[in-house]
Design a protein around this motif. Sequence first.
Motif, PDB file in Angstrom:
ATOM      1  N   PRO A 149       0.829  -1.330   0.055  1.00  0.00           N
ATOM      2  CA  PRO A 149      -0.067  -0.099   0.065  1.00  0.00           C
ATOM      3  C   PRO A 149       0.918   1.152  -0.029  1.00  0.00           C
ATOM      4  CG  PRO A 149      -0.878  -1.400   1.699  1.00  0.00           C
ATOM      5  CD  PRO A 149       0.447  -2.086   1.148  1.00  0.00           C
ATOM      6  N   LEU A 150       0.377   2.442  -0.629  1.00  0.00           N
ATOM      7  CA  LEU A 150       0.900   3.775  -0.602  1.00  0.00           C
ATOM      8  C   LEU A 150       0.570   4.292   0.547  1.00  0.00           C
ATOM      9  CD1 LEU A 150       0.145   4.538  -4.246  1.00  0.00           C
ATOM     10  CD2 LEU A 150       2.480   3.720  -3.494  1.00  0.00           C
ATOM     11  N   THR A 151       1.277   5.041   1.168  1.00  0.00           N
ATOM     12  CA  THR A 151       0.761   5.677   2.293  1.00  0.00           C
ATOM     13  C   THR A 151       0.972   7.188   2.422  1.00  0.00           C
ATOM     14  OG1 THR A 151       3.138   5.620   3.075  1.00  0.00           O
ATOM     15  CG2 THR A 151       1.689   3.750   3.822  1.00  0.00           C
ATOM     16  N   ARG A 152       1.748   7.765   1.164  1.00  0.00           N
ATOM     17  CA  ARG A 152       1.554   9.359   1.068  1.00  0.00           C
ATOM     18  C   ARG A 152       1.390   9.915  -0.115  1.00  0.00           C
ATOM     19  NH1 ARG A 152       4.995  12.948   4.690  1.00  0.00           N
ATOM     20  NH2 ARG A 152       3.896  11.248   6.256  1.00  0.00           N
ATOM     21  N   SER A 211       0.107  17.189   2.264  1.00  0.00           N
ATOM     22  CA  SER A 211       0.427  15.753   2.458  1.00  0.00           C
ATOM     23  C   SER A 211      -0.646  15.224   3.233  1.00  0.00           C
ATOM     24  CB  SER A 211       1.659  15.533   3.208  1.00  0.00           C
ATOM     25  OG  SER A 211       2.140  14.547   3.477  1.00  0.00           O
ATOM     26  N   THR A 212      -1.025  13.958   2.384  1.00  0.00           N
ATOM     27  CA  THR A 212      -2.007  13.174   3.133  1.00  0.00           C
ATOM     28  C   THR A 212      -1.931  11.544   2.734  1.00  0.00           C
ATOM     29  OG1 THR A 212      -3.445  12.880   1.014  1.00  0.00           O
ATOM     30  CG2 THR A 212      -3.904  14.805   2.716  1.00  0.00           C
ATOM     31  N   GLY A 213      -2.634  10.595   3.280  1.00  0.00           N
ATOM     32  CA  GLY A 213      -2.574   9.285   2.840  1.00  0.00           C
ATOM     33  C   GLY A 213      -3.242   9.227   1.599  1.00  0.00           C
ATOM     34  N   ARG A 238     -11.737  14.025   6.258  1.00  0.00           N
ATOM     35  CA  ARG A 238     -10.075  13.575   6.179  1.00  0.00           C
ATOM     36  C   ARG A 238      -9.539  14.446   5.409  1.00  0.00           C
ATOM     37  NH1 ARG A 238      -8.608   8.059   3.756  1.00  0.00           N
ATOM     38  NH2 ARG A 238      -6.313   8.453   4.003  1.00  0.00           N
ATOM     39  N   PHE A 239      -9.902  15.125   4.525  1.00  0.00           N
ATOM     40  CA  PHE A 239      -9.166  15.940   3.442  1.00  0.00           C
ATOM     41  C   PHE A 239      -9.702  17.399   3.682  1.00  0.00           C
ATOM     42  CE2 PHE A 239      -9.420  11.863   1.822  1.00  0.00           C
ATOM     43  CZ  PHE A 239      -7.944  11.545   1.587  1.00  0.00           C
ATOM     44  N   GLN A 240      -8.807  18.216   4.476  1.00  0.00           N
ATOM     45  CA  GLN A 240      -8.875  19.694   4.278  1.00  0.00           C
ATOM     46  C   GLN A 240      -7.791  20.454   4.033  1.00  0.00           C
ATOM     47  OE1 GLN A 240     -11.831  21.007   5.918  1.00  0.00           O
ATOM     48  NE2 GLN A 240     -12.539  19.119   6.260  1.00  0.00           N
ATOM     49  N   ARG A 285     -11.532  18.935  -9.610  1.00  0.00           N
ATOM     50  CA  ARG A 285     -11.422  20.065 -10.845  1.00  0.00           C
ATOM     51  C   ARG A 285     -10.173  21.077 -10.395  1.00  0.00           C
ATOM     52  NH1 ARG A 285     -16.401  22.035  -9.230  1.00  0.00           N
ATOM     53  NH2 ARG A 285     -16.134  24.373  -8.472  1.00  0.00           N
ATOM     54  N   GLU A 286      -9.997  21.065  -9.083  1.00  0.00           N
ATOM     55  CA  GLU A 286      -8.912  22.240  -8.403  1.00  0.00           C
ATOM     56  C   GLU A 286      -7.668  21.644  -8.396  1.00  0.00           C
ATOM     57  OE1 GLU A 286     -10.530  24.045  -5.080  1.00  0.00           O
ATOM     58  OE2 GLU A 286     -12.220  24.809  -6.376  1.00  0.00           O
ATOM     59  N   ILE A 287      -7.179  20.225  -8.634  1.00  0.00           N
ATOM     60  CA  ILE A 287      -6.133  19.488  -8.311  1.00  0.00           C
ATOM     61  C   ILE A 287      -5.290  19.863  -9.575  1.00  0.00           C
ATOM     62  CG2 ILE A 287      -4.962  17.468  -8.180  1.00  0.00           C
ATOM     63  CD1 ILE A 287      -7.492  16.189  -7.059  1.00  0.00           C
ATOM     64  N   GLU A 288      -4.153  20.556  -9.530  1.00  0.00           N
ATOM     65  CA  GLU A 288      -2.918  20.871 -10.323  1.00  0.00           C
ATOM     66  C   GLU A 288      -2.250  19.616 -10.473  1.00  0.00           C
ATOM     67  OE1 GLU A 288       0.868  23.738 -11.015  1.00  0.00           O
ATOM     68  OE2 GLU A 288      -0.966  24.508  -9.837  1.00  0.00           O
ATOM     69  N   TRP A 289      -1.718  18.873  -9.527  1.00  0.00           N
ATOM     70  CA  TRP A 289      -1.146  17.604  -9.389  1.00  0.00           C
ATOM     71  C   TRP A 289      -1.094  16.957  -8.093  1.00  0.00           C
ATOM     72  CZ3 TRP A 289       2.562  17.887  -5.875  1.00  0.00           C
ATOM     73  CH2 TRP A 289       3.315  18.996  -5.697  1.00  0.00           C
ATOM     74  N   VAL A 290      -1.005  15.659  -8.128  1.00  0.00           N
ATOM     75  CA  VAL A 290      -0.664  14.827  -7.136  1.00  0.00           C
ATOM     76  C   VAL A 290       0.508  14.017  -7.114  1.00  0.00           C
ATOM     77  CG1 VAL A 290      -1.558  12.729  -5.973  1.00  0.00           C
ATOM     78  CG2 VAL A 290      -3.414  14.437  -6.655  1.00  0.00           C
ATOM     79  N   GLU A 291       1.392  13.970  -6.417  1.00  0.00           N
ATOM     80  CA  GLU A 291       2.712  13.150  -6.281  1.00  0.00           C
ATOM     81  C   GLU A 291       2.558  12.201  -5.555  1.00  0.00           C
ATOM     82  OE1 GLU A 291       7.430  13.717  -6.072  1.00  0.00           O
ATOM     83  OE2 GLU A 291       6.275  15.560  -5.393  1.00  0.00           O
TER      84      GLU A 291
END
Length: 116
Positions: free
Chosen positions: A19-22, A35-37, A53-55, A61-67
């Motif tokens: 599992p990915l954790t970050r 930074s989140t799970g 969980r996400f604040q 539509r507002e996400i530029e990127w997720v790494e």
Amino acid sequence: MSNAKWRKAFRILYSIEPPLTRCLWKFVADERVFSTGVPREEDLLDTHLADGRFQPEFVYREIEWVEIPAQYQIDDTGDAPQIVHQKVSVVLEALNKAGKFPVALPESGLLLYGYS
């Protein structure tokens, strides 16, 4: 990316073994990086991630990127810092198998773009 494609991508990320954790997040109108799970199935609403969980509210539509960082450090344990490794090659393979996703592989990990 569309809302449906973000949900598909997050389902793939959540299914990765081990599992990915970050995740690191950058939004179009915000200079901060969050930074989140990895979002779970129950977090995936039609247009945004579930509140709580996400604040602030994570609207697709507002996400530029997720790494997905290849590695990150945990240093809040009171002991020596711990380095956590995430297998970005497995993530890339899973995303490529499921469809076309706008990704890049900088040294830091895997970037999944909302806008290119």
